[in-house]
Design a protein around this motif. Structure first.
Motif, PDB file in Angstrom:
ATOM      1  N   GLY A 188      10.656   1.498  -7.975  1.00  0.00           N
ATOM      2  CA  GLY A 188      10.336   2.358  -6.864  1.00  0.00           C
ATOM      3  C   GLY A 188      10.440   1.696  -5.604  1.00  0.00           C
ATOM      4  O   GLY A 188       9.727   0.303  -5.633  1.00  0.00           O
ATOM      5  N   LEU A 189      10.757   2.078  -4.435  1.00  0.00           N
ATOM      6  CA  LEU A 189      10.539   1.536  -3.328  1.00  0.00           C
ATOM      7  C   LEU A 189       9.325   1.386  -2.817  1.00  0.00           C
ATOM      8  O   LEU A 189       8.954   0.454  -1.845  1.00  0.00           O
ATOM      9  N   ALA A 190       8.343   2.350  -3.054  1.00  0.00           N
ATOM     10  CA  ALA A 190       7.119   2.338  -2.605  1.00  0.00           C
ATOM     11  C   ALA A 190       6.296   1.127  -2.884  1.00  0.00           C
ATOM     12  O   ALA A 190       5.673   0.306  -2.133  1.00  0.00           O
ATOM     13  N   GLN A 191       6.530   0.762  -4.090  1.00  0.00           N
ATOM     14  CA  GLN A 191       5.894  -0.315  -4.736  1.00  0.00           C
ATOM     15  C   GLN A 191       6.422  -1.597  -4.064  1.00  0.00           C
ATOM     16  O   GLN A 191       5.672  -2.518  -3.944  1.00  0.00           O
ATOM     17  N   LEU A 192       7.828  -1.592  -3.837  1.00  0.00           N
ATOM     18  CA  LEU A 192       8.248  -2.770  -3.316  1.00  0.00           C
ATOM     19  C   LEU A 192       7.608  -3.013  -1.970  1.00  0.00           C
ATOM     20  O   LEU A 192       7.514  -4.338  -1.606  1.00  0.00           O
ATOM     21  N   PHE A 193       7.745  -2.030  -1.332  1.00  0.00           N
ATOM     22  CA  PHE A 193       7.413  -2.339   0.071  1.00  0.00           C
ATOM     23  C   PHE A 193       5.704  -2.643   0.116  1.00  0.00           C
ATOM     24  O   PHE A 193       5.376  -3.602   1.101  1.00  0.00           O
ATOM     25  N   ASP A 194       5.023  -2.118  -0.802  1.00  0.00           N
ATOM     26  CA  ASP A 194       3.629  -2.561  -0.620  1.00  0.00           C
ATOM     27  C   ASP A 194       3.623  -4.008  -1.040  1.00  0.00           C
ATOM     28  O   ASP A 194       2.680  -4.727  -0.579  1.00  0.00           O
ATOM     29  N   SER A 195       4.412  -4.456  -1.899  1.00  0.00           N
ATOM     30  CA  SER A 195       4.233  -5.775  -2.415  1.00  0.00           C
ATOM     31  C   SER A 195       4.692  -6.887  -1.467  1.00  0.00           C
ATOM     32  O   SER A 195       4.309  -7.762  -1.160  1.00  0.00           O
ATOM     33  N   LEU A 196       5.608  -6.343  -0.593  1.00  0.00           N
ATOM     34  CA  LEU A 196       6.300  -7.308   0.475  1.00  0.00           C
ATOM     35  C   LEU A 196       5.120  -7.471   1.788  1.00  0.00           C
ATOM     36  O   LEU A 196       5.007  -8.475   2.270  1.00  0.00           O
ATOM     37  N   ILE A 197       4.438  -6.383   1.975  1.00  0.00           N
ATOM     38  CA  ILE A 197       3.848  -6.393   3.097  1.00  0.00           C
ATOM     39  C   ILE A 197       2.217  -6.850   2.859  1.00  0.00           C
ATOM     40  O   ILE A 197       1.291  -7.082   3.746  1.00  0.00           O
ATOM     41  N   ALA A 198       1.855  -6.827   1.662  1.00  0.00           N
ATOM     42  CA  ALA A 198       0.496  -7.513   1.187  1.00  0.00           C
ATOM     43  C   ALA A 198      -0.152  -8.666   1.835  1.00  0.00           C
ATOM     44  O   ALA A 198      -1.100  -8.862   2.239  1.00  0.00           O
ATOM     45  N   PRO A 199       0.711  -9.602   1.978  1.00  0.00           N
ATOM     46  CA  PRO A 199       0.693 -11.061   2.286  1.00  0.00           C
ATOM     47  C   PRO A 199       0.351 -11.061   3.695  1.00  0.00           C
ATOM     48  O   PRO A 199      -0.681 -11.867   4.318  1.00  0.00           O
ATOM     49  N   LEU A 200       1.106 -10.164   4.633  1.00  0.00           N
ATOM     50  CA  LEU A 200       0.837  -9.916   5.960  1.00  0.00           C
ATOM     51  C   LEU A 200      -0.359  -9.275   6.280  1.00  0.00           C
ATOM     52  O   LEU A 200      -1.089  -9.695   7.098  1.00  0.00           O
ATOM     53  N   ARG A 201      -0.767  -8.069   5.384  1.00  0.00           N
ATOM     54  CA  ARG A 201      -2.055  -7.462   5.667  1.00  0.00           C
ATOM     55  C   ARG A 201      -3.187  -8.458   5.600  1.00  0.00           C
ATOM     56  O   ARG A 201      -4.254  -8.814   6.252  1.00  0.00           O
ATOM     57  N   ARG A 202      -3.119  -9.569   4.389  1.00  0.00           N
ATOM     58  CA  ARG A 202      -4.277 -10.505   4.227  1.00  0.00           C
ATOM     59  C   ARG A 202      -4.315 -11.390   5.338  1.00  0.00           C
ATOM     60  O   ARG A 202      -5.397 -11.692   5.954  1.00  0.00           O
ATOM     61  N   LYS A 203      -3.161 -11.859   6.050  1.00  0.00           N
ATOM     62  CA  LYS A 203      -3.231 -12.724   7.071  1.00  0.00           C
ATOM     63  C   LYS A 203      -3.910 -12.193   8.224  1.00  0.00           C
ATOM     64  O   LYS A 203      -4.766 -12.693   9.106  1.00  0.00           O
ATOM     65  N   ARG A 204      -3.528 -10.688   8.373  1.00  0.00           N
ATOM     66  CA  ARG A 204      -4.022 -10.000   9.708  1.00  0.00           C
ATOM     67  C   ARG A 204      -5.537  -9.783   9.560  1.00  0.00           C
ATOM     68  O   ARG A 204      -6.391  -9.884  10.717  1.00  0.00           O
ATOM     69  N   GLN A 205      -5.975  -9.472   8.416  1.00  0.00           N
ATOM     70  CA  GLN A 205      -7.505  -9.393   8.155  1.00  0.00           C
ATOM     71  C   GLN A 205      -8.192 -10.471   8.307  1.00  0.00           C
ATOM     72  O   GLN A 205      -9.639 -10.590   8.913  1.00  0.00           O
ATOM     73  N   THR A 206      -7.695 -11.616   7.899  1.00  0.00           N
ATOM     74  CA  THR A 206      -8.242 -12.996   8.076  1.00  0.00           C
ATOM     75  C   THR A 206      -8.273 -13.152   9.625  1.00  0.00           C
ATOM     76  O   THR A 206      -9.463 -13.820  10.008  1.00  0.00           O
ATOM     77  N   LYS A 207      -7.396 -13.145  10.353  1.00  0.00           N
ATOM     78  CA  LYS A 207      -7.444 -13.314  11.764  1.00  0.00           C
ATOM     79  C   LYS A 207      -8.382 -12.563  12.605  1.00  0.00           C
ATOM     80  O   LYS A 207      -9.330 -12.749  13.381  1.00  0.00           O
ATOM     81  N   LEU A 208      -8.619 -11.158  12.137  1.00  0.00           N
ATOM     82  CA  LEU A 208      -9.527 -10.153  12.708  1.00  0.00           C
ATOM     83  C   LEU A 208     -10.943 -10.660  12.514  1.00  0.00           C
ATOM     84  O   LEU A 208     -11.883 -10.559  13.368  1.00  0.00           O
ATOM     85  N   ARG A 209     -11.145 -11.220  11.068  1.00  0.00           N
ATOM     86  CA  ARG A 209     -12.656 -11.636  10.932  1.00  0.00           C
ATOM     87  C   ARG A 209     -12.910 -12.945  11.768  1.00  0.00           C
ATOM     88  O   ARG A 209     -13.938 -12.993  12.183  1.00  0.00           O
ATOM     89  N   GLN A 210     -12.024 -13.897  11.847  1.00  0.00           N
ATOM     90  CA  GLN A 210     -12.019 -14.943  12.652  1.00  0.00           C
ATOM     91  C   GLN A 210     -12.548 -14.468  14.095  1.00  0.00           C
ATOM     92  O   GLN A 210     -13.226 -15.318  14.803  1.00  0.00           O
ATOM     93  N   ALA A 211     -11.767 -13.841  14.953  1.00  0.00           N
ATOM     94  CA  ALA A 211     -11.822 -13.180  15.922  1.00  0.00           C
ATOM     95  C   ALA A 211     -13.105 -12.551  16.216  1.00  0.00           C
ATOM     96  O   ALA A 211     -13.937 -12.634  17.116  1.00  0.00           O
ATOM     97  N   ALA A 212     -13.790 -11.719  15.325  1.00  0.00           N
ATOM     98  CA  ALA A 212     -14.951 -11.040  15.195  1.00  0.00           C
ATOM     99  C   ALA A 212     -16.229 -12.094  15.313  1.00  0.00           C
ATOM    100  O   ALA A 212     -17.091 -11.993  16.029  1.00  0.00           O
ATOM    101  N   ALA A 213     -15.932 -13.146  14.256  1.00  0.00           N
ATOM    102  CA  ALA A 213     -16.982 -14.246  14.138  1.00  0.00           C
ATOM    103  C   ALA A 213     -17.061 -14.919  15.544  1.00  0.00           C
ATOM    104  O   ALA A 213     -18.062 -15.359  16.054  1.00  0.00           O
ATOM    105  N   LEU A 214     -15.899 -15.316  16.195  1.00  0.00           N
ATOM    106  CA  LEU A 214     -16.001 -15.995  17.526  1.00  0.00           C
ATOM    107  C   LEU A 214     -16.691 -15.124  18.644  1.00  0.00           C
ATOM    108  O   LEU A 214     -17.509 -15.546  19.463  1.00  0.00           O
ATOM    109  N   GLN A 215     -16.397 -13.916  18.502  1.00  0.00           N
ATOM    110  CA  GLN A 215     -16.924 -12.742  19.561  1.00  0.00           C
ATOM    111  C   GLN A 215     -18.521 -12.675  19.467  1.00  0.00           C
ATOM    112  O   GLN A 215     -19.233 -12.853  20.511  1.00  0.00           O
ATOM    113  N   ALA A 216     -18.937 -12.598  18.348  1.00  0.00           N
ATOM    114  CA  ALA A 216     -20.184 -12.658  17.808  1.00  0.00           C
ATOM    115  C   ALA A 216     -21.161 -14.094  18.395  1.00  0.00           C
ATOM    116  O   ALA A 216     -22.060 -13.783  18.901  1.00  0.00           O
ATOM    117  N   LEU A 217     -20.123 -15.083  18.147  1.00  0.00           N
ATOM    118  CA  LEU A 217     -20.871 -16.448  18.259  1.00  0.00           C
ATOM    119  C   LEU A 217     -20.891 -16.221  19.893  1.00  0.00           C
ATOM    120  O   LEU A 217     -22.188 -16.902  20.619  1.00  0.00           O
TER     121      LEU A 217
END
Length: 341
Positions: free
Chosen positions: A24-53
């Motif tokens: 199904g296309l939904a599972q295919l789409f989720d599988s494709l964007i999962a790595p991009l979501r993980r990268k974005r979440q990592t960047k957001l965490r890093q930005a939040a840590a810098l702002q807190a510092l």
């Protein structure tokens, strides 16, 4: 329904290519964007840590600057420039507003407590004309010695005054103006001067390693307008072109104060060594609308403006500053005046 096998290759990270099995296309789409979501979440965490510092250190650092008197104005739209602990000199300086007590714990630091007024109002005293020529240096120092508060010393435009000149201490609080005789050729007050108007400027040149212009202990209420201050072409090393105060003064009474450099060109030579353009070991001092350049040396630090033994406040606004080490530096040596930070 048959299972579909798809190989996905990421061009920027080939090692992350993987085989995905999905229906199904939904599972295919989720599988494709999962790595991009993980990268974005990592960047957001890093930005939040810098702002807190940043937040955690910003307020304590500002409070340290304010309570120790290190807050000063460099440029831009900040017009009030002040040190914050002026109690010791408030009784001896006309117009100084004592700073309030350091902020209690948990409160934000206050804005600078002193405003240095640098508006140019021509004085009402006499005008002493000083021409160039063979006696130029002697005549200039004689004019400095006999000038009274409220006088103007007008120097011949383009003339050379070669020597080590001293601003004496005078009685009275009216300003002595030392300016070019071609004042009409200067840019208007509030406009930065450039070397393009050098022909309208008298030249005060040091012939050696000493300052071209310095203050006597306790000298006050001098304004320099439209001067070129530098070194004779033969000078190979100089330890400060303009010196307001020095590192030998050990009391507030000896500190020069109420000094202004306005639309001046202060510079070293292209090949000579200059430790600094202007030394600010003084109180209530301003450098405005000026051009300070060619402050460089081999084997030692150099600055366009530096101070380490003066209480301020300082106003440094709308200047061109050129130092091979630092453009502006406060500190670098222990002050001789007690309790001065």
């Amino acid at each position: 329904m048959k299972s579909v096998q798809i190989k996905v290759r990421q061009t920027q990270s080939p090692e992350s290519a993987e085989r995905l099995e999905c229906c199904g296309l939904a599972q295919l789409f989720d599988s494709l964007i999962a790595p991009l979501r993980r990268k974005r979440q990592t960047k957001l965490r890093q930005a939040a840590a810098l702002q807190a510092l940043r937040v955690s250190i910003e307020a304590p650092l500002m409070k340290l600057m304010v309570t120790t008197g290190l807050l000063f104005c460099l440029a831009g739209d900040v017009s009030a420039c002040a040190a914050t602990d002026l109690r010791q000199i408030s009784s001896a300086r006309d117009g100084v507003v004592p700073a309030s007590d350091p902020q209690p714990a948990g409160r934000e630091p206050q804005l600078p407590a002193v405003f240095l007024e640098t508006s140019y109002t021509p004085p009402a005293g006499r005008t002493i004309q000083v021409a160039g020529g063979s006696n130029a240096a002697r005549n200039l120092q004689a004019a400095l010695d006999r000038a009274a508060p409220g006088d103007v010393i007008a120097l011949e435009a383009g003339a050379e005054f070669i020597g080590n000149f001293v601003l004496p201490k005078k009685n009275g609080n009216n300003w002595i103006i030392i300016r070019t005789a071609a004042e009409a050729k200067l840019p208007p007050a509030g406009t930065r001067l450039t070397p393009s108007v050098a022909g309208a400027l008298p030249k005060l040149l040091s012939p050696n390693g000493e300052a071209a212009l310095k203050t006597a202990p306790g000298a006050h209420h001098y304004r320099l307008v439209g001067l070129e201050i530098g070194l004779a072409p033969t000078v190979k090393k100089n330890y400060g072109i303009v010196q307001f105060g020095d590192d030998s003064q050990n009391s507030l009474e000896a500190v020069p104060h109420d000094l202004t450099i306005d639309r001046c060109w202060i510079h070293g030579n292209p090949t000579g060594d200059v430790s600094r353009g202007v030394s600010l070991n003084s109180a209530r001092t301003a450098v405005i609308d000026s051009h300070i350049s060619d402050c460089h040396g081999v084997g030692f630090d150099t600055q366009a403006i530096a101070g380490w033994n003066g209480p301020g406040p300082f106003r440094i606004v709308n200047n061109y500053l050129e130092g091979a080490g630092e453009n502006v530096m406060f500190g670098g040596a222990d002050p001789k005046i007690a309790n001065l930070v």
